[in-house]
Enzyme design. Structure first.
Site, mmCIF file in Angstrom:
data_model
loop_
_atom_site.group_PDB
_atom_site.id
_atom_site.type_symbol
_atom_site.label_atom_id
_atom_site.label_comp_id
_atom_site.label_asym_id
_atom_site.label_seq_id
_atom_site.Cartn_x
_atom_site.Cartn_y
_atom_site.Cartn_z
ATOM 1 N N CYS A 170 -30.015 13.972 51.076
ATOM 2 C CA CYS A 170 -29.579 15.352 51.294
ATOM 3 C C CYS A 170 -30.473 16.022 52.330
ATOM 4 O O CYS A 170 -31.702 15.902 52.273
ATOM 5 C CB CYS A 170 -29.631 16.135 49.972
ATOM 6 N N THR A 197 -29.958 19.424 53.069
ATOM 7 C CA THR A 197 -29.697 20.858 52.916
ATOM 8 C C THR A 197 -30.946 21.695 53.141
ATOM 9 O O THR A 197 -30.903 22.731 53.811
ATOM 10 C CB THR A 197 -29.109 21.138 51.515
#
Length: 353
Positions: free
Chosen positions: A189, A191
């Site tokens: 990830c 993010t």
């Protein structure tokens, strides 16, 4: 009276938030003499659906390389849950699945609800997971309320969030049974790097578990698990369930084709917000967004059975160190110590098998 433009001041929280790598669990006197004495099964009564469930509270991530039917075939034997990815079509689902050990996933668009309705008509699942990376959207709240009205007796899972107020909102006002906790903690990830948003996973679990349990709800710790000991730390922090992604990648039961490079076998593993996933399911990355996931090669690991046994054995061993007879007792037997280093890394080259 003269009007002035007021500048809103940002806020800074000075309390240091913790990840799994920041702590160890303090050992305690224990009456247990063997890992065999530990019971890893739990029974839950979910407030909003009024349903019960018994099993080992470990769940696969609903990534398309992890949440597969092949993974279910193995994990269901251990009474663990496979969260199927949302890109399966209704016709893909076998009719002989044991509904105690899988979840179906859905997005929050109108077309997603239409597909979910067909899946429910076909296999009548016990669990439904609303799969959205950002659990703070009003659209998600509206969808969750609609889903509860449509399916009053289904166990509903929803997220992802990392704070108290949204955990309580989803349980109290949307009828969610289990809140999925974790933003940016997954191994593939991006993010946090792309948006600057998130919270270290252990602190997120501690905060959201406290909030959920105060209103008779449950949480899943989703992300940040690198080793079996991290599963124990998540449970010690109050997580009712722990979701696994990268630990289950690279196996026979994982999605993706085998690749051979320089005589070694690999499988591709990628985040569901990566450019790889968006090309696969949406034709590419839309101009208004960016990729928030990595694509990596995981060395081929063979059957997932050995990995599962390692995880369950690790949790059992934790219990013998802290005097917990059952997985339910882990939080009350856990004392975390903040540490500067948790392992000796002098021999961190490739381990001889």
């Amino acid at each position: 009276m003269k009007k002035t433009n007021q500048t809103l001041k940002m806020k800074v929280e000075n309390t240091v938030k913790l990840d799994f790598t920041d702590v160890l669990i303090r050992p305690k006197r224990s009456a247990l003499s063997s890992r065999r004495e530990v019971n890893l099964e739990r029974t839950f009564l979910f407030k909003n659906s009024n349903q019960t469930w018994t099993g080992v509270p470990i769940i696969t991530s609903n990534m398309d390389t992890i949440g597969t039917f092949e993974m279910y075939n193995v994990l269901s034997k251990y009474k663990m849950i496979t969260c199927f990815h949302k890109h399966y079509e209704p016709k893909d689902y076998p009719l002989d699945l044991n509904k105690e050990y899988y979840m179906v996933s859905t997005g929050i668009k109108e077309k997603d609800l239409a597909k979910l309705t067909k899946i429910v008509e076909r296999i009548d699942p016990k669990f439904i997971c609303v799969d959205v990376a950002n659990g703070y959207m009003l659209e998600l709240v509206v969808f969750a309320k609609q889903l509860r009205k449509l399916y009053p007796d289904k166990i509903l899972v929803c997220g992802n969030v990392v704070t108290r107020e949204m955990t309580e909102e989803l349980i109290l006002n949307c009828g969610i049974d289990i809140v999925k906790v974790g933003i940016g903690s997954g191994s593939v990830c991006l993010t946090r790097l792309q948006t600057g948003v998130g919270m270290p996973q252990l602190s997120a679990v501690i905060e959201c578990a406290d909030a959920a349990h105060g209103v008779n709800g449950c949480i899943i710790s989703d992300g940040g698990i690198q080793y079996p000991g991290d599963v124990s730390k998540a449970l010690g922090g109050g997580a009712d369930f722990v979701m696994l992604g990268s630990m289950l990648a690279g196996h026979d039961e994982s999605g993706g084709e085998l690749e051979e490079i320089d005589g070694r076998l690999y499988k591709i593993f990628y985040g569901m917000s990566s450019s790889t996933a968006m090309r696969k399911y949406h034709g590419g990355v839309a101009k208004y967004r960016s990729s928030e996931g990595k694509t990596v090669r995981i060395q081929y690991k063979g059957s997932v059975e050995e990995t599962i046994q390692s995880i369950l054995g690790g949790v059992r061993s934790t219990c013998t160190y802290i005097g917990a007879n059952t997985v339910k007792q882990i939080p009350k037997c856990t004392t975390f110590m903040k540490v500067n280093n948790q392992v000796n890394t002098i021999h961190n080259g490739k381990e001889v098998k």
